[in-house]
Write a protein that holds these residues in place. Structure first.
Motif, PDB file in Angstrom:
ATOM      1  N   UNK A  82       0.866  -1.191   0.000  1.00  0.00           N
ATOM      2  CA  UNK A  82       0.000   0.000   0.000  1.00  0.00           C
ATOM      3  C   UNK A  82       0.892   1.227   0.000  1.00  0.00           C
ATOM      4  N   UNK A  83       0.617   2.165  -0.927  1.00  0.00           N
ATOM      5  CA  UNK A  83       1.367   3.414  -0.920  1.00  0.00           C
ATOM      6  C   UNK A  83       0.396   4.586  -0.890  1.00  0.00           C
ATOM      7  N   UNK A  84       0.855   5.693  -0.323  1.00  0.00           N
ATOM      8  CA  UNK A  84       0.019   6.875  -0.177  1.00  0.00           C
ATOM      9  C   UNK A  84       0.796   8.130  -0.523  1.00  0.00           C
ATOM     10  N   UNK A  85       0.045   9.124  -0.970  1.00  0.00           N
ATOM     11  CA  UNK A  85       0.575  10.472  -1.165  1.00  0.00           C
ATOM     12  C   UNK A  85      -0.347  11.422  -0.410  1.00  0.00           C
ATOM     13  N   UNK A  86       0.229  12.200   0.500  1.00  0.00           N
ATOM     14  CA  UNK A  86      -0.533  13.187   1.246  1.00  0.00           C
ATOM     15  C   UNK A  86      -0.161  14.579   0.757  1.00  0.00           C
ATOM     16  N   UNK A  87      -1.179  15.401   0.564  1.00  0.00           N
ATOM     17  CA  UNK A  87      -0.962  16.789   0.185  1.00  0.00           C
ATOM     18  C   UNK A  87      -1.547  17.663   1.286  1.00  0.00           C
ATOM     19  N   UNK A  88      -0.690  18.431   1.936  1.00  0.00           N
ATOM     20  CA  UNK A  88      -1.162  19.334   2.993  1.00  0.00           C
ATOM     21  C   UNK A  88      -1.517  20.688   2.394  1.00  0.00           C
ATOM     22  N   UNK A  89      -2.436  21.395   3.067  1.00  0.00           N
ATOM     23  CA  UNK A  89      -2.803  22.748   2.648  1.00  0.00           C
ATOM     24  C   UNK A  89      -3.038  22.790   1.129  1.00  0.00           C
ATOM     25  N   UNK A  90      -3.936  21.946   0.662  1.00  0.00           N
ATOM     26  CA  UNK A  90      -4.157  21.813  -0.781  1.00  0.00           C
ATOM     27  C   UNK A  90      -4.591  23.153  -1.397  1.00  0.00           C
ATOM     28  N   UNK A  91      -4.156  23.357  -2.627  1.00  0.00           N
ATOM     29  CA  UNK A  91      -4.410  24.591  -3.374  1.00  0.00           C
ATOM     30  C   UNK A  91      -5.148  24.263  -4.667  1.00  0.00           C
ATOM     31  N   UNK A  92      -5.891  25.212  -5.206  1.00  0.00           N
ATOM     32  CA  UNK A  92      -6.551  24.970  -6.505  1.00  0.00           C
ATOM     33  C   UNK A  92      -5.558  24.538  -7.585  1.00  0.00           C
ATOM     34  N   UNK A  93      -4.311  24.999  -7.493  1.00  0.00           N
ATOM     35  CA  UNK A  93      -3.303  24.615  -8.487  1.00  0.00           C
ATOM     36  C   UNK A  93      -2.897  23.144  -8.369  1.00  0.00           C
ATOM     37  N   UNK A  94      -3.319  22.492  -7.276  1.00  0.00           N
ATOM     38  CA  UNK A  94      -3.049  21.056  -7.128  1.00  0.00           C
ATOM     39  C   UNK A  94      -4.051  20.218  -7.915  1.00  0.00           C
ATOM     40  N   UNK A  95      -5.069  20.851  -8.465  1.00  0.00           N
ATOM     41  CA  UNK A  95      -6.081  20.125  -9.240  1.00  0.00           C
ATOM     42  C   UNK A  95      -5.432  19.505 -10.467  1.00  0.00           C
ATOM     43  N   UNK A  96      -5.445  18.197 -10.523  1.00  0.00           N
ATOM     44  CA  UNK A  96      -4.755  17.457 -11.582  1.00  0.00           C
ATOM     45  C   UNK A  96      -5.092  15.981 -11.397  1.00  0.00           C
ATOM     46  N   UNK A  97      -4.539  15.160 -12.261  1.00  0.00           N
ATOM     47  CA  UNK A  97      -4.619  13.706 -12.084  1.00  0.00           C
ATOM     48  C   UNK A  97      -3.301  13.228 -11.487  1.00  0.00           C
TER      49      UNK A  97
END
Lengths: 113, 113
Positions: B71-86
């Protein structure tokens, strides 16, 4: 530093024709990888070239072929095009065999009518 | 069963939220674990990679690998609209027969302002 470049951006062909896609790697990179990204599917590995030699091949028929030139640029050829070959074809490059650090180009959108 | 499974989403979160993206896999021979971000009509961009198990942090991004659970994970803190992607996970193994890199199908993320 220039990134990976691919040409053409878009390519429209008809069934049975041949398509040639081109890729220039990042300067200093000797490995070039080709992937197919069909709509709704993940990236499917096609081919890996390094130092002018084909090093590995994915589960694609022989009509998908390519080559790498002495300047490490690469060409992907798709013969006898079929409708299902329509996809985004992505090229990536890396330092020799650094498959964990592949840098991708913008892709060539191939449409087969 | 696919070698790499990734929920396609879409995942929609408000700006500032913590985002968790995950992939599971079945091949215990995978050694490298990568996360790529792909904006619309662009090639994938390498975010980070880890070798074997453990955590890796880079700015707002943290990658975790749990080989015992595959199992692998990616966490994004303080997400921004510019993080919108695949976001694409990818895993590689290298053996005497060559290498294999398998990509997940990608999770579409929308960060709302």
């Amino acid at each position: 530093e220039a990134g990976v470049t691919q040409s053409p951006t878009h390519l429209i062909k008809t069934r049975g024709q041949q398509a040639t896609l081109r890729c220039s790697p990042i300067s200093g990179h000797t490995s070039v990888y080709w992937y197919q990204q069909a709509l709704g599917l993940g990236l499917q590995f096609l081919l890996w070239y390094d130092e002018g030699e084909e090093r590995n091949r994915g589960n694609f028929p022989p009509r998908f072929s390519g080559r790498q030139f002495p300047n490490y640029s690469s060409e992907l050829n798709v013969n006898a095009l079929e409708l299902e070959d329509s996809a985004l074809y992505l090229c990536a490059s890396s330092l020799r065999g650094a498959l964990n650090e592949q840098f991708f180009g913008p892709g060539t959108r191939l449409t087969v009518l | 069963q696919k070698e790499v499974e990734q929920d396609p989403g879409p995942l929609s979160v408000p700006e500032g939220a913590i985002v968790s993206l995950n992939c599971t896999y079945s091949n215990s021979a995978f050694q490298y674990f990568m996360w790529y971000r792909q904006y619309s009509r662009k090639g994938p961009e390498l975010l980070m990679y880890t070798y074997s198990s453990g955590n890796k942090e880079d700015g707002r991004f943290t990658a975790q690998v749990d080989k015992s659970s595959k199992y692998i994970s990616l966490f994004i803190r303080d997400s921004q609209p510019s993080d919108s992607a695949t976001y694409l996970c990818a895993m590689s193994e290298m053996n005497t027969g060559g290498f294999k890199t398998i990509f997940g199908a990608g999770t579409r993320l929308f960060v709302k302002a």
